[in-house]
Design a protein around this motif. Structure first.
Motif, PDB file in Angstrom:
ATOM      1  N   THR A   1       0.832  -1.196   0.000  1.00  0.00           N
ATOM      2  CA  THR A   1       0.000   0.000   0.000  1.00  0.00           C
ATOM      3  C   THR A   1       0.870   1.251   0.000  1.00  0.00           C
ATOM      4  O   THR A   1       2.029   1.194   0.433  1.00  0.00           O
TER       5      THR A   1
ATOM      6  N   ASN B   1     -17.588   0.511  -3.627  1.00  0.00           N
ATOM      7  CA  ASN B   1     -17.195   1.916  -3.593  1.00  0.00           C
ATOM      8  C   ASN B   1     -17.390   2.445  -2.194  1.00  0.00           C
ATOM      9  O   ASN B   1     -18.482   2.340  -1.633  1.00  0.00           O
TER      10      ASN B   1
ATOM     11  N   ASN C   1     -14.279   7.521  -0.764  1.00  0.00           N
ATOM     12  CA  ASN C   1     -13.166   8.046  -1.549  1.00  0.00           C
ATOM     13  C   ASN C   1     -12.482   7.019  -2.442  1.00  0.00           C
ATOM     14  O   ASN C   1     -11.691   7.389  -3.290  1.00  0.00           O
ATOM     15  N   LEU C   2     -12.760   5.751  -2.225  1.00  0.00           N
ATOM     16  CA  LEU C   2     -12.007   4.698  -2.900  1.00  0.00           C
ATOM     17  C   LEU C   2     -12.908   3.680  -3.583  1.00  0.00           C
ATOM     18  O   LEU C   2     -14.074   3.527  -3.221  1.00  0.00           O
ATOM     19  N   THR C   3     -12.331   2.984  -4.555  1.00  0.00           N
ATOM     20  CA  THR C   3     -12.978   1.855  -5.211  1.00  0.00           C
ATOM     21  C   THR C   3     -12.150   0.620  -4.904  1.00  0.00           C
ATOM     22  O   THR C   3     -10.925   0.632  -5.065  1.00  0.00           O
ATOM     23  N   HIS C   4     -12.823  -0.434  -4.444  1.00  0.00           N
ATOM     24  CA  HIS C   4     -12.164  -1.679  -4.046  1.00  0.00           C
ATOM     25  C   HIS C   4     -12.674  -2.777  -4.973  1.00  0.00           C
ATOM     26  O   HIS C   4     -13.882  -3.003  -5.059  1.00  0.00           O
TER      27      HIS C   4
ATOM     28  N   VAL D   1      -7.186  -1.598  -4.631  1.00  0.00           N
ATOM     29  CA  VAL D   1      -7.829  -0.374  -4.157  1.00  0.00           C
ATOM     30  C   VAL D   1      -7.303   0.801  -4.976  1.00  0.00           C
ATOM     31  O   VAL D   1      -6.089   0.951  -5.154  1.00  0.00           O
ATOM     32  N   CYS D   2      -8.236   1.614  -5.489  1.00  0.00           N
ATOM     33  CA  CYS D   2      -7.898   2.773  -6.315  1.00  0.00           C
ATOM     34  C   CYS D   2      -8.742   3.960  -5.865  1.00  0.00           C
ATOM     35  O   CYS D   2      -9.775   3.787  -5.214  1.00  0.00           O
ATOM     36  N   PRO D   3      -8.355   5.169  -6.265  1.00  0.00           N
ATOM     37  CA  PRO D   3      -9.228   6.319  -6.007  1.00  0.00           C
ATOM     38  C   PRO D   3     -10.575   6.109  -6.702  1.00  0.00           C
ATOM     39  O   PRO D   3     -10.656   5.421  -7.730  1.00  0.00           O
ATOM     40  N   LYS D   4     -11.613   6.692  -6.162  1.00  0.00           N
ATOM     41  CA  LYS D   4     -12.960   6.510  -6.711  1.00  0.00           C
ATOM     42  C   LYS D   4     -13.069   7.037  -8.150  1.00  0.00           C
ATOM     43  O   LYS D   4     -13.941   6.626  -8.906  1.00  0.00           O
TER      44      LYS D   4
END
Length: 127
Positions: free
Chosen positions: A30, A81, A84-87, A103-106
């Motif tokens: 991470t 979602n 703030n993030l997309t998993h 995991v990425c930014p939304k």
């Protein structure tokens, strides 16, 4: 696999691999530090998402109605979602006890997220 997920998935801020047989987080990387309790909970949450009691019951009902006696799991990919993030959670096709977590930014392009993650999991013997 973790290194390739971090390199190839656009905007990836974290990646991990969960062993569904043991419920353990096998590896993770991470960009930020997280308390170990959060990382421990990630493995349990992944297990619940894919093989929790209610999920298993749903799979059993569908199998019964369709006359299927396979032990294969129906849920292969799950997108979550947060604020703030997309998993993205992707189960390996060859080793169904292995789930990759990305995991990425939304703001991530969802199509690119799926395509890159699927490609990496497949390249590492997962699909």
């Amino acid at each position: 696999m973790i290194r390739h997920l971090r390199q190839e998935v656009p905007g990836c801020v974290a990646a991990g691999v969960v062993d569904m047989a043991t419920g353990m987080l096998l590896s993770f990387e991470t960009t930020e530090s997280h308390p170990s309790e959060v990382l421990d909970l990630l493995a349990g949450a992944t297990l619940d998402l894919f093989q929790g009691r209610t999920v298993t019951m749903i799979e059993d009902v569908f199998k019964e109605r369709r006359g299927i006696s396979s032990t294969e799991h129906y849920f292969q990919e799950i997108l979550v979602n947060s604020s703030n993030l997309t998993h993205l959670f992707v189960r390996s096709n060859r080793h169904e006890d292995v789930v990759a977590v990305v995991v990425c930014p939304k703001s991530v392009n969802i199509g690119m997220l799926f395509a890159a993650t699927r490609r990496v999991v497949k390249d590492h013997g997962g699909a």
